[in-house]
Design an enzyme around this catalytic site. Structure first.
Site, PDB file in Angstrom:
ATOM      1  N   LYS A  34      -8.137   8.236  69.245  1.00  0.00           N
ATOM      2  CA  LYS A  34      -8.978   8.445  70.579  1.00  0.00           C
ATOM      3  C   LYS A  34      -7.792   8.230  71.859  1.00  0.00           C
ATOM      4  O   LYS A  34      -7.933   9.285  72.648  1.00  0.00           O
ATOM      5  CB  LYS A  34      -9.872   7.552  70.928  1.00  0.00           C
ATOM      6  CG  LYS A  34     -11.089   7.419  69.928  1.00  0.00           C
ATOM      7  CD  LYS A  34     -12.330   6.415  70.080  1.00  0.00           C
ATOM      8  CE  LYS A  34     -11.722   4.925  70.073  1.00  0.00           C
ATOM      9  NZ  LYS A  34     -11.523   4.479  68.868  1.00  0.00           N
ATOM     10  N   GLU A 147     -11.914   3.523  77.125  1.00  0.00           N
ATOM     11  CA  GLU A 147     -12.695   2.388  76.999  1.00  0.00           C
ATOM     12  C   GLU A 147     -12.840   1.351  78.111  1.00  0.00           C
ATOM     13  O   GLU A 147     -12.907   0.324  77.910  1.00  0.00           O
ATOM     14  CB  GLU A 147     -12.311   1.672  75.661  1.00  0.00           C
ATOM     15  CG  GLU A 147     -12.146   2.603  74.368  1.00  0.00           C
ATOM     16  CD  GLU A 147     -12.052   1.569  73.302  1.00  0.00           C
ATOM     17  OE1 GLU A 147     -12.362   0.661  73.051  1.00  0.00           O
ATOM     18  OE2 GLU A 147     -11.260   2.243  72.469  1.00  0.00           O
TER      19      GLU A 147
END
Length: 188
Positions: A34, A147
């Site tokens: 990611k 995040e």
């Protein structure tokens, strides 16, 4: 449209992917790539092969806002207002425009009360909100968030996503393990 073709770097390989404008969540297990994907999209890394284009341009050819998973490591200025306004100052905008845009962005993200605070005194979530506001203030074509919601409760994460959409940033890539609002989703 974000168009990805034959993109490979280390163990991350994406044969073909198209991402529409709007809010896109990048999901996957820890270690699946990611962060690497976000760094490629932001132009911080170059692929070993293949390409990524945003409305036909390479990531390094467009204005990108980037917020790392640990924004306290990248806060440059001591005061929140200076951190948010930094990209506007670097761009040489007139002081009145800087003040207006900084105040408006702080209002959109609900952090007006933090503008005079020292960045070192902020909580983790307040640091993330400051970093997101700093990334968004210059109206980039793409904003990349690694995040940020790991520092937020579900309501703050949802409000932050809504604030980003209000900023009318064409592409928002947000890596997350949580489901707190709707958006396009890419699984790695």
């Amino acid at each position: 449209m974000i168009e990805i073709e034959q993109l490979c770097i280390r163990s991350l390989c994406i044969e073909s992917l198209s991402i529409p404008e709007g809010l896109t969540f990048i999901r996957g297990k820890n270690g699946c790539g990611k962060t690497t994907f976000l760094e490629l999209a932001a132009g911080l890394r170059l692929p070993e092969s293949g390409s990524i284009r945003i409305d036909g341009k390479l990531p390094r050819e467009i204005h990108v806002g980037y917020v790392s998973e640990f924004p306290s490591r990248s806060l440059l200025f001591s005061r929140v207002s200076d951190e948010i306004s930094s990209s506007l100052r670097f761009a040489g905008l007139p002081e009145e425009d800087i003040r207006r845009k900084t105040a408006k962005t702080a209002e959109v993200f609900g952090i007006t009360h933090l503008l005079s605070r020292d960045c070192r005194s902020l909580s983790g979530g307040e640091k993330v909100l400051t970093a997101v506001a700093a990334a968004a203030v210059g109206c980039p074509k793409l904003i990349v968030l690694d995040e940020p919601d790991s520092h937020f409760d579900a309501e703050t994460a949802k409000e932050t996503a809504e604030a980003l959409l209000e900023c009318k940033i064409p592409y928002i890539l947000w890596a997350s393990h949580k489901n707190f609002c709707r958006g396009y989703e890419v699984r790695l």
